[in-house]
Scaffold this active site. Structure first.
Site, PDB file in Angstrom:
ATOM      1  N   ASN A  23      40.995 -61.918   2.499  1.00 32.68           N
ATOM      2  CA  ASN A  23      42.392 -62.067   2.909  1.00 32.68           C
ATOM      3  C   ASN A  23      42.815 -63.478   3.250  1.00 32.68           C
ATOM      4  OD1 ASN A  23      43.630 -59.393   2.776  1.00 32.68           O
ATOM      5  ND2 ASN A  23      41.869 -58.846   4.041  1.00 32.68           N
ATOM      6  N   THR A  29      44.281 -51.802  -7.808  1.00 35.12           N
ATOM      7  CA  THR A  29      44.564 -53.239  -7.738  1.00 35.12           C
ATOM      8  C   THR A  29      43.209 -53.920  -7.534  1.00 35.12           C
ATOM      9  OG1 THR A  29      45.174 -52.971  -5.407  1.00 35.12           O
ATOM     10  CG2 THR A  29      46.955 -53.053  -7.019  1.00 35.12           C
ATOM     11  N   THR A  55      48.041 -51.465   0.173  1.00 32.84           N
ATOM     12  CA  THR A  55      48.936 -50.375  -0.198  1.00 32.84           C
ATOM     13  C   THR A  55      48.131 -49.153  -0.605  1.00 32.84           C
ATOM     14  OG1 THR A  55      50.811 -51.680  -0.908  1.00 32.84           O
ATOM     15  CG2 THR A  55      50.495 -49.577  -2.019  1.00 32.84           C
ATOM     16  N   LYS A  83      44.682 -45.006  -4.890  1.00 33.17           N
ATOM     17  CA  LYS A  83      44.210 -46.375  -4.781  1.00 33.17           C
ATOM     18  C   LYS A  83      44.391 -46.795  -3.331  1.00 33.17           C
ATOM     19  CE  LYS A  83      46.167 -49.902  -5.026  1.00 33.17           C
ATOM     20  NZ  LYS A  83      46.851 -50.661  -3.945  1.00 33.17           N
ATOM     21  N   SER A 114      47.206 -68.968  -4.828  1.00 31.95           N
ATOM     22  CA  SER A 114      47.201 -69.919  -5.957  1.00 31.95           C
ATOM     23  C   SER A 114      47.808 -69.367  -7.233  1.00 31.95           C
ATOM     24  CB  SER A 114      45.798 -70.447  -6.242  1.00 31.95           C
ATOM     25  OG  SER A 114      45.041 -69.512  -6.975  1.00 31.95           O
TER      26      SER A 114
END
Lengths: 415, 415
Positions: free
Chosen positions: B410, B160, B197, B186, B415
């Site tokens: 963070n 990600t 995650t 990941k 948006s």
């Protein structure tokens, strides 16, 4: 020391004027323990017969003064309180308790009581020996100077890097007689070197036996100070002490021996309200705060579970940074509920930001409008409401956001 | 989306070349689930007879794909793995499981297996419905394209906001026959919107029955991935799956049915070493990292207590900001030990920064020299060693510092 943090945007405009508490006097001094040009030593002197109750940090590495207070609380009798700021006398080995004993002996001689009736709290740097020679000799003079109206000075003397002093007052009736409760505390604003030690001292003229007072204080602390979190860290020195001089007995106030005595209800409510106000002031002075956050949890398995869930949300760096960024990131609230380890059912969970329903029955609320929530998140005071939908447990937790200001304050080199 | 975070200073110079794992093929695609111009869909295809074991998040609000994998792990049979990035399919209500079922059906048809042998993992935004229509139709084509040497592409497709792909390899001998273990993961680098995650997938040609494999994986995960912390937050989606194709049986590798079979020792050690490497890579890509921190705890009551103490230190914002500031603030380490809730004796505790003794027997070490420790704290990789002095329990925890970079990442508005 680094430069002082800017004042919290939530600092009250002024310190309240508080009434006197019969049987309580204070004096303060500039002992120069660590800070220069400000008071760092407080002596409280209490009338004979004063009872005391309290709650202490659960840290396994608690400081020597906390060890000392734990012993004193068993007897529940108090004649004096000595607080210093600038050095926590924590992780100071055998020297730590030696300093405490010297301090207690000096205060006992000054006040005229057994050393076991002297309560001591220290806040500041950890791991530096605290030299009692810097201040023990001042206690005799302070005992002579102690005044009944020195509340503002007392509230200021216990500050470390708090950006404002924290003082509150209540009255209550016991058997038709009015009693006073004043309290002050210091909180979560230590730049150097260590941690957000919380010290809180409360004083009343109500005549309440220590065991009964202990029940009230422990219950109320669980729903006030134990529901405040800045960063989830637990100080070696957290101390809440409530002193009851009993002087109101002279005004025919009945003496309360049992916590179940129905005549104590109004006092218990007033004490709880006072502790709640002080606890909220601590959160409002959280390091680097830009948003004050209230987390209301309901529908949990029980109150204990609700508090754990509230603290998991309030301690989550991801939730706190989202709030700092004005982001209504309810996915992070779901995550924090999930990690709390308490019973939760994803498909019964609902989340509100203020009054706006954002998540419901395990998914985004059908009425959710990003713009509406984004507007809400611009407010300085944010309320997160979480309903677990599985029981009657509820709790309220107070915290603040996690900002660059927090990093600035805490990543500063001690020098 | 905000701008991408800068690459971690601990990113390896290049991805390792890894050998093939007989019975394992991959294909990737750009499905445009959330990201544009990068792969976000991975299909793994496994030989008939592949066994699977795994460890899933303990979150009470876990995602639909995690619920699905928990069911599949009971049977321990796998023929396919589908991973998408960009959307976690978490807190998506009933629609979440519908998407999972559509995905499993499509992959099952493509590979030719029952849907229950398809494993699924999703990572990305929480609370947004994941539309299977965006990618399920691609799976048939991917099954046809899947290749044995697509490891780099596979490791990249699951990212990600990781700043580098994470891939590792080991070999081991079972009954004299060499087997391969490859894995990729990941980690903790999601800017938007949610959380760090962790997904990890490991593949071997060793013939090991699922129950035996499960014992090895659970034990090793406890000492590797469960000892990594970035911010103490627990994802709704954390998934570790280990697939064993058994193809080495064709090379006369004995089949292992029991975790106590002594022939599995070398494989168990290699698997553990691989998981450790991958776990450390996750910590080295922690959000906003400037310092990689290893916390070695010994002398605790038992290993479990040691790990909890290590995690309390590794999760402490005050410890992590001190390290970010290059401050050898061992008082905060004492605090974190104290708050862990495990047995500790202040006066038996000793703390080292690297090899430098800073605190000993309840106080600052007599040999402590601030300049020496300050110099050590300038290093990019810091080791904190804590000896409780009361038992034989030990654990190692890996983390990173807490920096302005973390806040930048963070507190970014989604948006």
């Amino acid at each position: 020391m680094g430069k002082p943090a800017p004042p919290s945007p939530f600092a009250p405009a002024s310190l309240p004027d508080v009434p006197l508490v019969p049987g309580v006097r204070f004096a303060t001094a500039e002992a120069g323990i660590r800070y220069q040009g400000r008071t760092d030593l407080l002596l409280g002197v209490f009338a004979p017969g004063t009872e005391v109750a309290g709650v202490l940090t659960r840290s396994k590495t608690r400081s020597a003064p906390v060890d000392w207070c734990a012993i004193g609380l068993r007897d529940g009798k108090a004649r004096a309180l000595v607080v210093n700021s600038g050095n926590a006398n924590a992780f100071t080995g055998k020297k730590g308790m030696e300093t405490v004993v010297i301090t207690a002996d000096a205060a006992a001689a000054a006040v005229g009581c057994p050393p076991g009736e002297v309560f001591i709290a220290s806040t500041g740097v950890i791991g530096e020996p605290l030299d009692a020679g810097k201040f023990a000799h001042l206690l005799g003079k302070l005992a002579g100077e102690a005044k009944a109206d020195a509340w503002h000075a007392a509230a200021r003397a216990v500050m470390t890097t708090d950006t404002f002093p924290k003082l509150a007052t209540r009255t209550a009736k016991i058997g038709g007689v009015e009693v006073v409760i004043n309290g002050f505390c210091k909180g979560a604003g230590m730049i150097q070197p260590d941690m957000a030690t919380m010290l809180c001292f409360v004083f009343t003229d109500a005549p309440i036996a220590a065991p009964a007072l202990q029940t009230l204080v422990a219950d109320s602390a669980d729903r006030t100070f134990n529901c405040v979190t800045i960063d989830g860290d637990t100080s070696t020195s957290d101390t809440l002490l409530v002193f009851a001089t009993g002087e109101a007995e002279k005004r025919d106030c009945p003496r309360i021996a049992e916590p179940t005595d129905p005549r104590i209800a109004d006092f218990a409510a007033a004490l709880h309200s006072l502790l709640r106000e002080l606890a909220i002031l601590v959160a409002k002075d959280g390091e680097g705060i830009t948003k004050f956050v209230t987390i209301e949890v309901e529908g949990a398995e029980d109150d204990r579970a609700a508090r754990r869930i509230g603290l998991a949300i309030g301690n989550s760096p991801l939730v706190k940074t989202a709030i700092a960024g004005g982001d209504a990131n309810w996915g992070r609230v779901v995550m924090a509920v999930g990690k709390a380890g308490e019973a939760a059912d994803r498909d019964k969970l609902s989340i509100r930001f203020g009054d706006i329903l954002v998540a419901h029955e395990g998914e985004r609320a059908p009425t959710y409008r990003e713009e509406e929530v984004a507007l809400y998140m611009q407010r300085p005071e944010i309320v997160l409401r979480v309903d677990l939908g599985i029981g009657d447990g509820r709790a309220t937790v107070w915290t603040c956001d996690l900002t660059h200001g927090y990093i600035d304050i805490n990543a500063d080199y001690r020098s």
